[in-house]
Design a protein around this motif. Structure first.
Motif, short mmCIF file in Angstrom:
data_model
loop_
_atom_site.label_atom_id
_atom_site.label_comp_id
_atom_site.label_asym_id
_atom_site.label_seq_id
_atom_site.Cartn_x
_atom_site.Cartn_y
_atom_site.Cartn_z
N ALA A 63 -130.53 35.88 12.08
CA ALA A 63 -131.77 35.33 12.62
C ALA A 63 -131.84 35.64 14.12
CB ALA A 63 -131.86 33.84 12.37
N PHE A 64 -130.69 35.48 14.78
CA PHE A 64 -130.63 35.78 16.21
C PHE A 64 -130.93 37.26 16.45
CE2 PHE A 64 -128.11 36.47 20.23
CZ PHE A 64 -128.88 35.66 21.04
N ALA A 65 -130.52 38.08 15.48
CA ALA A 65 -130.71 39.53 15.62
C ALA A 65 -132.13 39.96 15.23
CB ALA A 65 -129.69 40.28 14.77
N GLY A 66 -132.98 38.99 14.95
CA GLY A 66 -134.37 39.32 14.75
C GLY A 66 -134.84 39.41 13.31
N PHE A 67 -133.99 39.02 12.35
CA PHE A 67 -134.44 39.01 10.96
C PHE A 67 -135.15 37.69 10.66
CE2 PHE A 67 -131.19 42.28 10.72
CZ PHE A 67 -131.74 43.20 9.83
N ASP A 68 -136.06 37.76 9.71
CA ASP A 68 -136.73 36.57 9.20
C ASP A 68 -135.87 36.08 8.03
OD1 ASP A 68 -138.35 34.64 8.17
OD2 ASP A 68 -139.92 36.00 7.50
N VAL A 69 -134.97 35.14 8.33
CA VAL A 69 -133.90 34.80 7.39
C VAL A 69 -134.26 33.60 6.50
CG1 VAL A 69 -131.53 33.96 7.22
CG2 VAL A 69 -132.10 35.72 8.91
N THR A 70 -133.97 33.75 5.22
CA THR A 70 -134.06 32.62 4.29
C THR A 70 -132.66 32.32 3.76
OG1 THR A 70 -136.31 33.17 3.59
CG2 THR A 70 -134.99 31.84 2.07
N VAL A 415 -122.50 40.89 20.13
CA VAL A 415 -123.41 40.32 19.13
C VAL A 415 -124.04 41.41 18.29
CG1 VAL A 415 -125.46 38.90 18.77
CG2 VAL A 415 -123.87 38.34 20.60
N ASP A 416 -124.38 42.50 18.93
CA ASP A 416 -124.98 43.61 18.20
C ASP A 416 -124.03 44.11 17.12
OD1 ASP A 416 -127.31 45.73 18.37
OD2 ASP A 416 -125.45 46.87 18.10
N GLY A 417 -122.78 44.30 17.49
CA GLY A 417 -121.78 44.75 16.51
C GLY A 417 -121.57 43.72 15.42
N VAL A 427 -118.02 37.04 17.31
CA VAL A 427 -118.61 36.13 18.29
C VAL A 427 -117.59 35.05 18.66
CG1 VAL A 427 -120.46 34.46 18.71
CG2 VAL A 427 -120.94 36.56 17.43
N ALA A 428 -116.88 34.57 17.66
CA ALA A 428 -115.87 33.53 17.92
C ALA A 428 -114.79 34.06 18.85
CB ALA A 428 -115.27 33.05 16.60
N PHE A 429 -114.31 35.26 18.58
CA PHE A 429 -113.28 35.84 19.44
C PHE A 429 -113.81 36.08 20.86
CE2 PHE A 429 -109.33 36.54 17.33
CZ PHE A 429 -109.62 36.45 15.99
N TYR A 430 -115.05 36.51 20.92
CA TYR A 430 -115.64 36.74 22.23
C TYR A 430 -115.69 35.45 23.05
CZ TYR A 430 -118.95 37.31 25.93
OH TYR A 430 -119.51 37.28 27.18
N LEU A 431 -116.12 34.38 22.40
CA LEU A 431 -116.24 33.10 23.11
C LEU A 431 -114.88 32.65 23.64
CD1 LEU A 431 -118.75 31.19 20.81
CD2 LEU A 431 -119.18 32.21 23.05
N LEU A 480 -122.13 29.75 20.66
CA LEU A 480 -121.80 28.58 19.83
C LEU A 480 -122.94 28.27 18.86
CD1 LEU A 480 -119.98 26.31 22.45
CD2 LEU A 480 -118.97 27.33 20.40
N ALA A 481 -124.17 28.56 19.30
CA ALA A 481 -125.32 28.31 18.41
C ALA A 481 -125.22 29.20 17.18
CB ALA A 481 -126.63 28.57 19.16
N ILE A 482 -124.77 30.42 17.36
CA ILE A 482 -124.62 31.32 16.22
C ILE A 482 -123.57 30.76 15.25
CG2 ILE A 482 -123.76 33.59 15.50
CD1 ILE A 482 -125.00 34.67 18.16
N LEU A 483 -122.52 30.21 15.81
CA LEU A 483 -121.45 29.69 14.96
C LEU A 483 -121.76 28.30 14.41
CD1 LEU A 483 -118.34 30.77 17.08
CD2 LEU A 483 -119.57 32.05 15.33
#
Length: 492
Positions: A63-70, A415-417, A427-431, A480-483
């Motif tokens: 969703a963060f990457a721009g998809f319309d997620v269900t 995030v892109d990767g 993302v977790a490792f990055y944080l 953190l929001a992504i996780l």
RNA sequence: GGCCCCGUAGCUCAGCUGGAUAGAGCAAUUGACUUCUAAUCAAUAGGUCGCAGGUUCGAAUCCUGCCGGGGUCGCCA
């Protein structure tokens, strides 16, 4: 030169806020993420937790990457297990009427969680069920117990902060005019269904292989290892027949991108799912099947033994109650989904560097603390976003400043990767890395006051440093929001 | 037997989408608290990247074979 680039990153973070790092790869296209889909026969146990958390984080990431997620949950409410469940509930119903039921017979669900369902049935039907034939009372009991089980599961998901957009009933696909019938008709028109025999599997020990003529789907034409049965000998549809119809249904709802999260025991299901969607969409839709490997629970260094028969199972509720949703989520996401994982209660509860959850949350709290302190020590400081964006970031010239800015600058790429390869663990490792960079600079400030974030004697430098801290905090928030992990303003 | 996943420091894991001396945490040793919350930081030590070939200027990473661990091979769901 690179220093200038880093400075512009800090400015960009403050300017774009919650949108910083957003990859532009979804372009608003619809993506269906199916996850959990645990059988509605009882509360969720730990085995479901990893897929649940991974699927939820994947959905957030996409969703963060721009998809319309269900976010979707496929409710397996059509199989024989539902009858077993209904019989088990019926037993509890008789129990609540005062009948002696003795030990729960082999083959029925023994769990205590069905006791309230028995009471509910008594409340709804009084003693009337006993006067009906099994066929009749099964019809009445099924929907009641099913709803009760889904309520339990929804409550468990809520504990983990997970909310699905769609709960899709398998049962709704059945029936003479249902999706399964329509899908099979459609497949027939394409010549993809035939009557034939399957060769017995080589090696192994096929329990139920019957060499008889049956209705088959040409899955092998779409990359599967063999063709697959669609109709059982009693005339009802196989699970796979329903699944083909279900994935066609998703395709017809406009989902050209689909993802599904399965447990390790479903690894053999990948090819046939891809074959099914390829067939029903004419190759227009793609499905990404993500497998979550098993989780080994450890307590005091040794595995937690679980046995279904003895009712000795660890539930989602048990784990969340003990360690909290944030710790569960972060630890499960701090690992590739396709690698096995050890979940050690002692480590997950520990509030030390051993536990990345608290390490990262502490970094966020520390950022907030710095701002609170800054407001007290230098009251004339303008801490608005506008002022921080316009800070003289050229003041940030130490190695520690540079390192922190460098790490901030890599967030968009990470995030892109992560989105491209559907790997939230990145993302977790990055944080964790970003938190480390902040803590490190903080500590350097203890030795060298010139490296402190707050320098009451130098408003200009302090403003620049606070812009940096605002940037760190913002990126921690976005990650953190992504996780789905809370970003606390202070640790208590 | 077929297919899938895994094998990297004593332990738990990143790195796997070819790039420079293979990284982090824990555990071990040693230092830093009259602090912008030490729930932190700094330093030392620790590895034939399962094995053997191959591709390449270059391989933990790609290919093949083998060894070891796990999963799976139903008209179940």
């Amino acid at each position: 030169m690179t220093a200038e680039r880093w400075q512009s990153v800090v400015r960009e973070i403050i300017h774009r806020g919650d949108d910083f790092g957003r990859p532009e790869i979804g372009k608003g296209e619809k993506l269906n993420v199916e996850f959990v889909s645990a059988n509605p026969t009882g509360p969720m146990h730990v085995g479901h937790t990893r897929g649940a958390v991974y699927g939820d984080a994947l959905a957030a990431l996409m969703a963060f990457a721009g998809f319309d997620v269900t976010r979707e949950y496929y409710v397996n409410d059509a199989g024989g297990q539902i009858d077993v469940l209904a019989r088990s509930a019926y037993l509890r119903y008789r129990e609540s009427l005062g009948h002696e039921i003795g030990p729960i017979p082999e083959g029925l669900y023994p769990g205590e969680y069905l006791v309230p369902v028995g009471a509910k049935l008594k409340e709804l039907f009084g003693d009337q069920l006993g006067t009906k034939s099994e066929k009749e009372w099964l019809e009445l009991v099924r929907p009641v117990v099913l709803e009760a089980m889904m309520a339990l599961i929804r409550a468990d998901l809520a504990r983990l902060g997970i909310r699905h957009d769609v709960f899709f009933s398998e049962k709704s696909l059945h029936g003479p005019e249902g999706d399964i019938a329509q899908t099979l008709d459609w497949l027939r028109t394409k010549g993809l269904v035939y009557q034939g025999r399957l060769a017995p599997p080589k090696g192994g020990a096929p329990r139920d292989h019957e060499d008889r003529e049956q209705t088959l789907f040409k899955a092998s034409e779409f990359g599967d290892d063999t063709d697959r049965a669609l109709v059982k000998s009693d005339g009802s549809y196989t699970y796979f027949a329903a699944d083909i119809a279900y994935h066609r249904n998703k395709y017809l709802r406009g989902f050209l991108h689909q993802a599904i999260v399965l447990g390790a025991d479903h690894g053999g299901y990948v090819k046939r799912l891809q074959a099914a969607l390829k067939a029903v969409s004419g190759g227009a839709a793609e499905i990404d099947v993500k497998i979550c490997q098993i989780v080994t629970l450890l307590r005091d260094g040794s595995p937690v033994k679980m046995s279904k028969r003895s009712g000795n199972i660890v539930t989602v509720a048990d784990v969340v109650d003990e360690v909290g949703s944030d710790a569960v989520r972060f630890m499960l996401l701090y690992r590739r989904n396709d690698a096995p994982l050890e979940f050690d209660f002692a480590k997950v509860v520990a509030q030390t560097r051993d536990n990345p959850v608290f390490y990262v949350q502490y970094a966020h709290a520390r950022c907030c603390s710095i701002f609170r302190t800054a407001g007290v020590e230098i009251p004339q400081l303008d801490l608005s976003n506008e002022a921080l964006e316009n800070a003289d970031l050229g003041m940030l010239s130490s190695d520690a400043d540079h390192e922190l800015m460098r790490v901030l600058g890599t967030f968009p790429r990470v995030v892109d990767g992560a989105a491209r390869y559907r790997e939230p663990h990145r993302v977790a490792f990055y944080l964790y890395e970003l938190a480390g960079a902040l803590h490190s600079m903080w500590a350097k400030g203890n030795q060298d006051p010139g490296l402190r974030f707050i320098n009451p004697g130098d408003v200009k430098l302090s403003t620049a440093r606070l812009a940096l801290v605002r940037g760190v905090r913002q990126v921690l928030v976005n990650g953190l929001a992504i996780l789905g992990v809370f970003a606390p303003e202070e640790l208590s």
